[in-house]
Scaffold this motif. Structure first.
Motif, short mmCIF file in Angstrom:
data_model
loop_
_atom_site.label_atom_id
_atom_site.label_comp_id
_atom_site.label_asym_id
_atom_site.label_seq_id
_atom_site.Cartn_x
_atom_site.Cartn_y
_atom_site.Cartn_z
N LEU A 283 17.99 44.26 33.79
CA LEU A 283 19.58 43.88 33.64
C LEU A 283 19.86 42.85 32.78
CD1 LEU A 283 21.15 43.74 37.60
CD2 LEU A 283 20.89 45.67 35.86
N ARG A 284 20.78 43.24 31.91
CA ARG A 284 21.11 42.34 30.85
C ARG A 284 22.54 41.70 31.16
NH1 ARG A 284 19.08 46.38 27.38
NH2 ARG A 284 21.19 47.24 26.90
N GLU A 285 23.38 42.42 32.13
CA GLU A 285 24.65 41.99 32.34
C GLU A 285 25.15 42.24 33.90
OE1 GLU A 285 29.10 42.67 29.97
OE2 GLU A 285 27.15 43.68 29.35
N VAL A 286 25.93 41.47 34.31
CA VAL A 286 26.44 41.70 35.65
C VAL A 286 28.05 41.40 35.45
CG1 VAL A 286 26.76 41.15 38.07
CG2 VAL A 286 24.36 40.96 36.81
N ALA A 287 28.65 42.57 35.95
CA ALA A 287 30.38 42.35 36.12
C ALA A 287 30.70 42.17 37.81
CB ALA A 287 31.01 43.70 35.57
N PHE A 288 31.19 41.29 38.11
CA PHE A 288 31.27 40.83 39.61
C PHE A 288 32.95 40.90 39.91
CE2 PHE A 288 31.91 38.22 43.12
CZ PHE A 288 31.08 38.47 44.03
N ASN A 289 33.31 41.55 41.14
CA ASN A 289 34.30 41.40 41.47
C ASN A 289 34.24 41.16 42.94
OD1 ASN A 289 35.72 42.25 38.97
ND2 ASN A 289 35.52 44.49 39.69
N GLY A 290 34.82 40.08 43.41
CA GLY A 290 34.79 39.43 44.70
C GLY A 290 35.88 39.80 45.48
N HIS A 291 36.11 40.63 46.69
CA HIS A 291 37.25 40.90 47.08
C HIS A 291 37.34 40.53 48.80
CE1 HIS A 291 38.80 44.07 44.47
NE2 HIS A 291 37.60 43.93 44.02
N VAL A 292 38.43 40.38 49.36
CA VAL A 292 38.58 39.76 50.72
C VAL A 292 39.31 40.84 51.60
CG1 VAL A 292 39.42 38.13 52.56
CG2 VAL A 292 38.52 37.58 50.14
N ASP A 293 38.81 41.35 52.80
CA ASP A 293 39.53 42.35 53.79
C ASP A 293 40.63 41.28 54.42
OD1 ASP A 293 38.84 44.71 53.69
OD2 ASP A 293 36.92 44.47 54.81
N SER A 294 41.88 41.86 54.36
CA SER A 294 42.87 40.84 54.87
C SER A 294 44.13 41.88 55.20
CB SER A 294 43.46 40.26 54.20
OG SER A 294 44.11 40.73 52.76
N ILE A 295 44.74 41.66 56.18
CA ILE A 295 46.06 42.16 56.50
C ILE A 295 47.35 41.42 56.20
CG2 ILE A 295 47.48 43.12 58.49
CD1 ILE A 295 44.84 43.44 59.93
N ASN A 296 48.31 42.21 55.32
CA ASN A 296 49.22 41.79 54.73
C ASN A 296 50.21 41.32 55.88
OD1 ASN A 296 51.87 41.13 53.60
ND2 ASN A 296 51.30 42.12 51.88
N PRO A 297 50.69 39.99 56.29
CA PRO A 297 51.45 39.84 57.23
C PRO A 297 52.94 40.23 57.00
CG PRO A 297 51.08 37.71 55.99
CD PRO A 297 50.17 38.86 55.37
N ALA A 298 53.14 40.45 55.80
CA ALA A 298 54.72 41.09 55.66
C ALA A 298 54.60 42.50 56.05
CB ALA A 298 55.13 40.82 54.34
N PRO A 305 42.38 42.33 48.42
CA PRO A 305 42.72 41.46 47.28
C PRO A 305 41.33 41.02 46.48
CG PRO A 305 43.23 40.26 48.91
CD PRO A 305 43.02 41.59 49.50
N CYS A 306 41.38 41.19 45.28
CA CYS A 306 40.32 40.65 44.27
C CYS A 306 40.53 39.23 44.09
CB CYS A 306 40.13 41.31 43.00
SG CYS A 306 38.94 40.77 41.93
N LEU A 307 39.77 38.10 44.38
CA LEU A 307 39.70 36.92 44.41
C LEU A 307 39.15 36.31 43.13
CD1 LEU A 307 39.75 35.56 47.94
CD2 LEU A 307 41.80 36.45 46.50
N ILE A 308 37.88 36.66 42.88
CA ILE A 308 37.20 36.40 41.80
C ILE A 308 36.69 37.43 40.67
CG2 ILE A 308 34.80 35.10 41.17
CD1 ILE A 308 35.26 33.69 43.75
N SER A 309 36.73 37.33 39.49
CA SER A 309 36.18 38.44 38.70
C SER A 309 35.27 37.83 37.67
CB SER A 309 37.17 39.38 38.21
OG SER A 309 36.82 40.32 37.47
N LEU A 310 34.37 38.20 37.21
CA LEU A 310 33.78 37.82 35.89
C LEU A 310 32.59 38.68 35.46
CD1 LEU A 310 30.89 35.21 36.54
CD2 LEU A 310 31.85 36.46 38.38
N ASP A 311 32.36 38.71 34.12
CA ASP A 311 31.38 39.27 33.52
C ASP A 311 30.60 38.43 32.56
OD1 ASP A 311 30.19 41.56 32.36
OD2 ASP A 311 31.62 42.31 31.05
N VAL A 312 29.07 38.54 32.96
CA VAL A 312 28.27 37.61 32.54
C VAL A 312 26.99 38.06 32.17
CG1 VAL A 312 27.31 36.96 34.62
CG2 VAL A 312 27.20 35.21 32.88
#
Length: 520
Positions: A283-298, A305-312
């Motif tokens: 592997l030469r490159e990793v693109a990462f998207n970190g999500h969280v399972d949640s329930i919208n209170p509204a 929702p995605c909280l962290i994203s990077l390509d390194v």
């Protein structure tokens, strides 16, 4: 005497009352001590858990993440055949067990010889019956023994074949991984992420898309929710009365809770990327998207929702000294996008959308401009028709891409509604056909949707659909059909071009209603 007895009884009662009071005080003291111990234990548990959260990255990088696929192979070890009771033959009858005693001299004189002969005859019959019974039992035992042995040999052969087939599949997986085939690399990386050294209650749901040409993986990983950070800092036992007490919780400051959560998801992100690079040297490159399972209170709706994203790239990541970095400070250094308020689950736009990374795209062709010169769609080439379909959806306000013909996996184009609330990826199949499109094509689209995990699918054709195909699409629920007549309508509405389709359409080929496709 009566007075002495009364006084003694009063003394005994006072002693009993004092003993009961002392026992009650001891019991109360033990109870209070146990409650103080409980408060201290709960404080120690919270402190220990926070220490675990602070050390996720340091603990995780101490071991290798490489998976030795050879270790998944099995070794066939045949067991010895156990015949059990079938291995022991029954006791063979012997004549001496049945033979009557010989008559004496005196008995012989008074007819004993005749009686002995009769007894011998009866004994012989019993002996013959016993032998016949024994022989039948032995034949039955031998038959069951042969059957048991055959069943055992068949089971051993089956287990050996299953072991060989399992090892063959492992060898095939190893070969496919070494040849960098996309499904195998994706499965391997998903296995790596499932083995992240994290607490048991942490989620490990991960999806991976692999780009062989760039030696890049795009990862969508489920991050732990906000409940992973304890809101309590300490616990204290308070005795508020003779029979009233409580354990009071000291709240952790909001700033510390938010800092802890930001640090936890940063550590999980860095550990996941480190493990992928460590486990796969290609592997030469990793693109990462970190999500969280949640329930919208509204709205009460499930969200991701995605909280962290990077390509390194590997070279940049390997410059890090992970046992010394501050994870939350390291992510901005890697130019990651991080939610400004991750504890509030404020989403960000991913750097690279995971869904789209599953497809191989080509540069778009302006097929609409050719319609002025060749308005009959059947005079178009198949590739040009696919670009035209993509442009029609782009004219509706969507983002569109056309896939490569050799690697489309049953997908001709991909469109994405950019609306963050109702948007999503839709895959399109374009059938440049003169003949009817049937149920098999509907099943093909459904399979492509499942493989690509697309939210919707659209099948566009220059011809028409069978009634069974329309019913199948309706039953699927997330699929829409556009036949030739409706395609002409869409091209006119969204591109302003008048086109014709020179397909001889049967009179009984009823058109579906004009498509109510999503617009921006």
């Amino acid at each position: 005497m009566q007075q002495n007895q009364l006084k003694q009884a009063q003394r005994d009662q006072r002693d009993a009352e004092r003993a009961a009071a002392a026992a009650a005080r001891d019991e109360r003291a033990k109870y209070c001590a146990s409650r103080r111990d409980e408060a201290e234990r709960r404080t120690a548990d919270v402190t220990r858990w926070v220490a675990i959260l602070d050390g996720l990255l340091l603990e995780g990088i101490r071991r290798t993440a490489r998976i030795d696929l050879q270790r998944f192979k099995r070794t066939f070890k045949p067991s010895a055949f156990d015949a059990g009771s079938l291995a022991t033959p029954a006791q063979r009858p012997e004549w001496r067990q049945f033979e009557p005693a010989a008559p004496g001299m005196l008995s012989t004189i008074f007819g004993g010889r005749e009686r002995h002969a009769a007894a011998v005859s009866r004994a012989r019959r019993r002996f013959d019956d016993a032998m016949a019974f024994w022989e039948a039992r032995e034949r039955d035992r031998h038959q069951h023994l042969v059957q048991a042995r055959a069943a055992f040999d068949a089971r051993m052969a089956r287990e050996q074949a299953e072991c060989a087939e399992h090892n063959r599949q492992i060898d095939a997986e190893i070969e496919a991984f070494s040849e960098r085939r996309r499904p195998s690399v994706e499965r391997y990386c998903e296995q790596v992420l499932s083995r992240l050294l994290l607490p048991p209650d942490f989620p490990r749901r991960a999806e991976v898309a692999y780009n062989r040409d760039a030696e890049q993986v795009v990862v969508q990983l489920q991050l732990p929710g906000t409940d992973v950070v304890p809101t309590a800092k300490t616990f204290r036992y308070i005795q508020s009365g003779q029979n009233a007490d409580t354990i009071v919780e000291t709240k952790r400051p909001d700033s510390e809770i938010k800092r802890l959560y930001r640090d936890v998801i940063a550590q999980v992100t860095l550990l996941a990327i480190r493990d992928l690079f460590d486990a796969d040297e290609h592997l030469r490159e990793v693109a990462f998207n970190g999500h969280v399972d949640s329930i919208n209170p509204a709205t009460g709706r499930q969200e991701y929702p995605c909280l962290i994203s990077l390509d390194v790239e590997r070279a940049a990541f390997e410059e890090l000294v992970l046992d010394r970095v501050r994870p939350a400070d390291c992510l901005p250094y890697l130019r990651a996008r991080v939610s400004e308020h991750p504890y509030a689950l404020m989403p960000i736009e991913p750097i690279l959308v995971f869904d789209l990374s599953k497809f191989a795209f080509i540069e778009g062709l302006d097929a609409v401009s050719t319609l002025d010169h060749r308005p009959d769609l059947m005079q178009m080439g198949h590739g040009e028709f696919e670009h035209l379909v993509r442009q029609v959806f782009e004219a509706m306000g969507m983002q569109g891409w056309t896939t490569t013909s050799s690697k489309d996996d049953g997908v001709d184009a991909v469109v994405k509604n950019p609306d963050p609330f109702v948007g999503g990826v839709t895959i399109i199949q374009a059938k440049h056909y003169k003949n009817v499109v049937g149920v098999n094509h509907i099943r093909e689209l459904a399979g492509a949707m499942e493989e690509k995990k697309a939210g919707r699918g659209i099948l566009v054709t220059t011809s028409w659909f069978t009634s069974g195909g329309r019913q199948k699409a309706y039953e699927h629920g997330r699929m829409q059909l556009v036949d030739g007549q409706n395609l002409i309508f869409l091209i006119k509405k969204y591109t302003g071009k008048d086109v014709v389709i020179s397909v001889k359409r049967p009179k009984n080929a009823a058109s579906i209603d004009q498509p109510d496709l999503p617009e921006d």
